[in-house]
Structure formats: structure tokens, C-alpha cells
Write a protein that holds these residues in place. Structure first.
Motif, PDB file in Angstrom:
ATOM      1  N   TYR A 221      -4.448 -13.001  -7.025  1.00 51.27           N
ATOM      2  CA  TYR A 221      -5.154 -12.087  -6.136  1.00 51.27           C
ATOM      3  C   TYR A 221      -6.489 -11.667  -6.740  1.00 51.27           C
ATOM      4  N   LEU A 222      -6.529 -11.442  -8.050  1.00 46.91           N
ATOM      5  CA  LEU A 222      -7.773 -11.077  -8.717  1.00 46.91           C
ATOM      6  C   LEU A 222      -8.833 -12.163  -8.503  1.00 46.91           C
ATOM      7  N   THR A 223      -8.450 -13.422  -8.681  1.00 46.94           N
ATOM      8  CA  THR A 223      -9.398 -14.521  -8.490  1.00 46.94           C
ATOM      9  C   THR A 223      -9.857 -14.583  -7.038  1.00 46.94           C
ATOM     10  N   TRP A 224      -8.907 -14.443  -6.104  1.00 48.83           N
ATOM     11  CA  TRP A 224      -9.279 -14.481  -4.688  1.00 48.83           C
ATOM     12  C   TRP A 224     -10.266 -13.366  -4.373  1.00 48.83           C
ATOM     13  N   TRP A 225     -10.017 -12.172  -4.890  1.00 50.18           N
ATOM     14  CA  TRP A 225     -10.910 -11.061  -4.590  1.00 50.18           C
ATOM     15  C   TRP A 225     -12.286 -11.267  -5.219  1.00 50.18           C
ATOM     16  N   ARG A 226     -12.330 -11.789  -6.436  1.00 48.86           N
ATOM     17  CA  ARG A 226     -13.615 -12.076  -7.063  1.00 48.86           C
ATOM     18  C   ARG A 226     -14.426 -13.074  -6.232  1.00 48.86           C
TER      19      ARG A 226
ATOM     20  N   LEU B 111       0.811  -1.216   0.000  1.00 52.87           N
ATOM     21  CA  LEU B 111       0.000   0.000   0.000  1.00 52.87           C
ATOM     22  C   LEU B 111       0.843   1.265   0.000  1.00 52.87           C
ATOM     23  N   ASN B 112       2.143   1.109   0.177  1.00 55.58           N
ATOM     24  CA  ASN B 112       3.053   2.248   0.124  1.00 55.58           C
ATOM     25  C   ASN B 112       3.785   2.311  -1.211  1.00 55.58           C
ATOM     26  N   ASP B 113       3.403   1.428  -2.131  1.00 55.76           N
ATOM     27  CA  ASP B 113       4.045   1.341  -3.435  1.00 55.76           C
ATOM     28  C   ASP B 113       3.052   1.805  -4.499  1.00 55.76           C
ATOM     29  N   PRO B 114       3.253   2.976  -5.110  1.00 57.73           N
ATOM     30  CA  PRO B 114       2.260   3.524  -6.047  1.00 57.73           C
ATOM     31  C   PRO B 114       1.880   2.595  -7.199  1.00 57.73           C
ATOM     32  N   PRO B 115       2.829   1.931  -7.883  1.00 56.34           N
ATOM     33  CA  PRO B 115       2.407   1.060  -8.981  1.00 56.34           C
ATOM     34  C   PRO B 115       1.527  -0.105  -8.527  1.00 56.34           C
ATOM     35  N   VAL B 116       1.921  -0.774  -7.448  1.00 56.90           N
ATOM     36  CA  VAL B 116       1.127  -1.908  -6.963  1.00 56.90           C
ATOM     37  C   VAL B 116      -0.221  -1.423  -6.431  1.00 56.90           C
ATOM     38  N   THR B 117      -0.220  -0.292  -5.738  1.00 52.15           N
ATOM     39  CA  THR B 117      -1.472   0.254  -5.231  1.00 52.15           C
ATOM     40  C   THR B 117      -2.417   0.602  -6.381  1.00 52.15           C
ATOM     41  N   ALA B 118      -1.891   1.143  -7.460  1.00 53.19           N
ATOM     42  CA  ALA B 118      -2.732   1.461  -8.623  1.00 53.19           C
ATOM     43  C   ALA B 118      -3.382   0.206  -9.183  1.00 53.19           C
ATOM     44  N   ALA B 119      -2.638  -0.891  -9.258  1.00 47.97           N
ATOM     45  CA  ALA B 119      -3.209  -2.142  -9.759  1.00 47.97           C
ATOM     46  C   ALA B 119      -4.254  -2.698  -8.795  1.00 47.97           C
ATOM     47  N   LEU B 120      -3.972  -2.626  -7.498  1.00 49.49           N
ATOM     48  CA  LEU B 120      -4.935  -3.104  -6.507  1.00 49.49           C
ATOM     49  C   LEU B 120      -6.234  -2.305  -6.568  1.00 49.49           C
ATOM     50  N   HIS B 121      -6.117  -0.994  -6.681  1.00 52.06           N
ATOM     51  CA  HIS B 121      -7.310  -0.154  -6.779  1.00 52.06           C
ATOM     52  C   HIS B 121      -8.116  -0.494  -8.034  1.00 52.06           C
ATOM     53  N   ALA B 122      -7.422  -0.798  -9.128  1.00 56.52           N
ATOM     54  CA  ALA B 122      -8.121  -1.160 -10.363  1.00 56.52           C
ATOM     55  C   ALA B 122      -8.924  -2.446 -10.162  1.00 56.52           C
ATOM     56  N   ILE B 123      -8.330  -3.433  -9.506  1.00 51.91           N
ATOM     57  CA  ILE B 123      -9.024  -4.696  -9.236  1.00 51.91           C
ATOM     58  C   ILE B 123     -10.235  -4.463  -8.356  1.00 51.91           C
ATOM     59  N   HIS B 124     -10.062  -3.675  -7.307  1.00 50.70           N
ATOM     60  CA  HIS B 124     -11.156  -3.448  -6.370  1.00 50.70           C
ATOM     61  C   HIS B 124     -12.230  -2.536  -6.956  1.00 50.70           C
ATOM     62  N   ARG B 125     -11.823  -1.629  -7.812  1.00 47.91           N
ATOM     63  CA  ARG B 125     -12.787  -0.718  -8.428  1.00 47.91           C
ATOM     64  C   ARG B 125     -13.701  -1.457  -9.393  1.00 47.91           C
ATOM     65  N   ASP B 126     -13.151  -2.433 -10.130  1.00 50.63           N
ATOM     66  CA  ASP B 126     -13.942  -3.122 -11.147  1.00 50.63           C
ATOM     67  C   ASP B 126     -13.484  -4.574 -11.258  1.00 50.63           C
ATOM     68  N   PRO B 127     -13.864  -5.429 -10.301  1.00 46.41           N
ATOM     69  CA  PRO B 127     -13.423  -6.827 -10.347  1.00 46.41           C
ATOM     70  C   PRO B 127     -13.979  -7.591 -11.539  1.00 46.41           C
ATOM     71  N   ALA B 128     -15.052  -7.093 -12.156  1.00 44.08           N
ATOM     72  CA  ALA B 128     -15.660  -7.790 -13.291  1.00 44.08           C
ATOM     73  C   ALA B 128     -14.921  -7.538 -14.597  1.00 44.08           C
ATOM     74  N   ALA B 129     -14.037  -6.561 -14.625  1.00 42.99           N
ATOM     75  CA  ALA B 129     -13.317  -6.246 -15.863  1.00 42.99           C
ATOM     76  C   ALA B 129     -12.447  -7.438 -16.288  1.00 42.99           C
ATOM     77  N   PRO B 130     -12.234  -7.621 -17.581  1.00 40.88           N
ATOM     78  CA  PRO B 130     -11.426  -8.753 -18.065  1.00 40.88           C
ATOM     79  C   PRO B 130      -9.930  -8.496 -17.887  1.00 40.88           C
ATOM     80  N   TRP B 131      -9.511  -8.391 -16.633  1.00 40.89           N
ATOM     81  CA  TRP B 131      -8.127  -8.041 -16.347  1.00 40.89           C
ATOM     82  C   TRP B 131      -7.163  -9.153 -16.763  1.00 40.89           C
ATOM     83  N   THR B 132      -6.043  -8.710 -17.323  1.00 37.81           N
ATOM     84  CA  THR B 132      -4.902  -9.586 -17.590  1.00 37.81           C
ATOM     85  C   THR B 132      -3.700  -8.979 -16.890  1.00 37.81           C
TER      86      THR B 132
END
Length: 313
Positions: free
Chosen positions: A259-264, A208-229
Motif C-alpha cells: 500500500y505504501l508503494t501504491w500511495w507513493r 478506517l474503524n480500526d485504530p491501529p490500522v488507521t494510525a498506520a494509514l495516517h502515518a503513510i499519508h502524512r509523510d509518504p517520503a519517510a523510510p517506512w518499514t
């Protein structure tokens, strides 16, 4: 939703509980360990000591906040000697906040100085507990600082007011204020760790203190239904695919798609228990175009079919 908001919204189950408790010295109160829960203590008036079972006593003053994310057993008392100098506690007094969602309790120990404490607990669903909570220390102590954390002080005061003087709407206000309190505690603790330079290596604090990883985490949480790769999440992070995947796995503890699958599946479990949305619609909300594929993934993650999981909620 951001990661921290989702941690609060998804992992709690049932109603959080709280009590506004007054103790009269000499006093001592033992709080039994409660696996699958998180607790807090806030000193509203006076001072006391927190006695962990395997650590040094911690002196608490007015305004201090203590959070116990793993439901660890502990004792509160007016002196470091704790229960040795206080009247014995009856077994049913071990959790003064256990019977109702909100309560005001007067614990008469003796005729001495009064200490007022806001006590509370959150029940956590083990199947949905976010790994962020699992990495926290057994005890988080936020000392009172008049010039800092106004949002935390405001949440404490609002919660204390509702518990001290219940009115119409209190039963709705208390859970919302407890969620806010938990959010502020976690936000402040992570910020303090970062400011002190105490975040090193891997783990959720580092993630959570790492901007790139935090940006990806926020993307997953913002829209878990998106076809993320992995490539799509790497683009959100502003990195190329391979360096992003390594960085994410190192800090979060699992690969991006894992992590995406776990969150879904965690989101699906919450929706199954909280709504009667048809399985086909629910599957689409967590990124599955096929109800069959969703049911297969859910059973693999939770050990039971979605319909059976919903019926046992």
C-alpha cells in the motif's frame, strides 16, 4: 493529510461540475451512466423520486443527499412512474451540469409543483482512484435530519447560494465547496455505518474503524517520503510486527509496504500532472533517493515513464 482528505484531493481530476436545477411537475430526467465519475443529487426544495435501473424507487425529500460513487445511471422524476408520465427529455439534457463548472438551469416539465435539485459530478482518474471509493455501494442515501450533520447542510447551502447567484469568485468557490461536500458525505456515511454496527469483516470501512490500522494509514499519508518499514508502521500502530502486518493486509487488502508503494506512485502521478517539479525533487518527495529507482517503480506501476506521463497530462 489524513486518508479521507487525500482520497478527495488525489482521485479527482479536472473541475467538478454542478448545477442548480428547477423542475416543474410533471417531469422526469434521465442521467446516463458515466464510467470514471461520481455524482450527487441534493433536494433543496420539494420532493422527487430516484429510480435506479435495477432497484426499488427511492423517495427523496427536502434536504436529502444522494451520492453515486461509481457514476451509475439513474432517473429523477416527480413520481415513481418517472419518464412514463413526463415530457420526453432531449438527449443533450441528460446531464444538465455537463457544460460548465457551475450553472443554473430551469427545466420546464409542466405547470405543477416545483422541485429544486442540486446536481453535480466529479471526474475520477482511473489510475489514481483510491480503493476506498471502489468499495462503496452504488448508491448512498443520506436522509435529511434537522438535528444532525450541520456541516453537510452548511456546505449544501453555501454551494446552492453560489450556483443560484453567481458572483465574483464563484468559479473558485464552487470546486472547493464540492470537495467539502464530498468529504462530508464520506465522513458521515462511514460514521453512520460504524454507529449502526454495519461494519464487519474486512474492507476499507473496517480499516478506517480500526485504530491501529488507521494510525498506520495516517502515518503513510502524512509523510509518504519517510523510510517506512513494516516494523516502523507497526510501531505507529502500537502493535508488534507480525500481528500488525496480518491485520493491515486483512483489512486494507494488501500488505503495508504494497500500500505504501501504491500511495507513493499515486502521489507521484498527481504531482507530475499538477506541477513542473524536477523529477529528482519529485522522487525525493515520495521517498526515493534515486531518480532512476523512482522512474523504474513509476513505470512498473503506471506502464509509462514519469516524463512521458507528465507530457500526456
Amino acid at each position: 493529510m489524513d486518508v479521507l482528505s487525500d482520497v478527495v484531493a488525489v482521485t479527482r481530476t479536472g473541475r467538478p461540475r454542478a448545477a442548480y436545477v428547477r423542475w416543474h411537475a410533471p417531469w422526469g430526467q434521465e442521467f446516463a451512466a458515466v464510467p470514471g465519475s461520481a455524482g450527487f443529487q441534493v433536494v433543496l426544495r420539494g420532493s422527487c423520486w430516484l429510480l435506479p435501473p435495477n432497484a426499488e424507487p427511492v423517495r427523496l425529500g427536502t434536504g436529502d443527499v444522494v451520492f453515486l460513487p461509481h457514476g451509475s445511471g439513474h432517473t429523477l422524476a416527480d413520481s415513481p412512474e418517472g419518464l412514463l408520465t413526463a415530457p420526453a427529455c432531449a438527449p443533450d439534457d441528460r446531464e444538465p451540469y455537463a457544460d460548465r463548472a457551475s450553472d443554473g438551469v430551469d427545466r420546464t416539465g409542466g405547470g405543477g409543483q416545483v422541485t429544486v435539485v442540486l446536481c453535480g459530478a466529479y471526474r475520477l482518474d482511473p489510475s489514481r482512484t483510491h480503493p476506498l471509493l471502489l468499495t462503496l455501494p452504488d448508491l448512498i442515501h443520506l436522509p435529511a435530519r434537522p438535528d444532525r450533520h450541520p456541516e453537510l447542510r452548511a456546505a449544501v447551502e453555501l454551494l446552492a447560494t453560489e450556483l443560484r447567484n453567481p458572483r465574483l469568485g464563484t468559479d473558485a468557490a464552487v470546486p472547493a465547496l464540492l470537495d467539502a461536500l464530498l468529504l462530508y458525505i464520506l465522513r458521515i456515511w462511514f460514521a453512520d455505518q460504524s454507529a449502526r454496527g454495519a461494519i464487519t469483516g474486512a474492507g476499507w470501512a473496517a480499516a478506517l474503524n480500526d485504530p491501529p490500522v488507521t494510525a498506520a494509514l495516517h502515518a503513510i499519508h502524512r509523510d509518504p517520503a519517510a523510510p517506512w518499514t513494516v516494523a516502523g508502521l507497526a510501531a505507529e500502530a502500537g502493535l508488534s510486527r507480525a500481528p500488525f502486518a496480518r491485520r493491515f493486509a486483512t483489512l486494507v487488502g494488501q500488505p503495508p509496504v504494497g500500500y505504501l508503494t501504491w500511495w507513493r506512485m499515486t502521489t507521484a502521478a498527481r504531482l507530475l500532472r499538477a506541477s513542473d517539479v524536477p523529477l529528482r525533487s519529485l522522487a525525493a518527495q515520495v521517498g526515493y533517493t534515486s531518480e532512476f529507482a523512482f522512474a523504474h517503480a513509476f513505470k512498473r506501476a503506471h506502464g509509462t515513464a514519469p516524463g512521458a506521463y507528465r507530457r500526456t497530462g
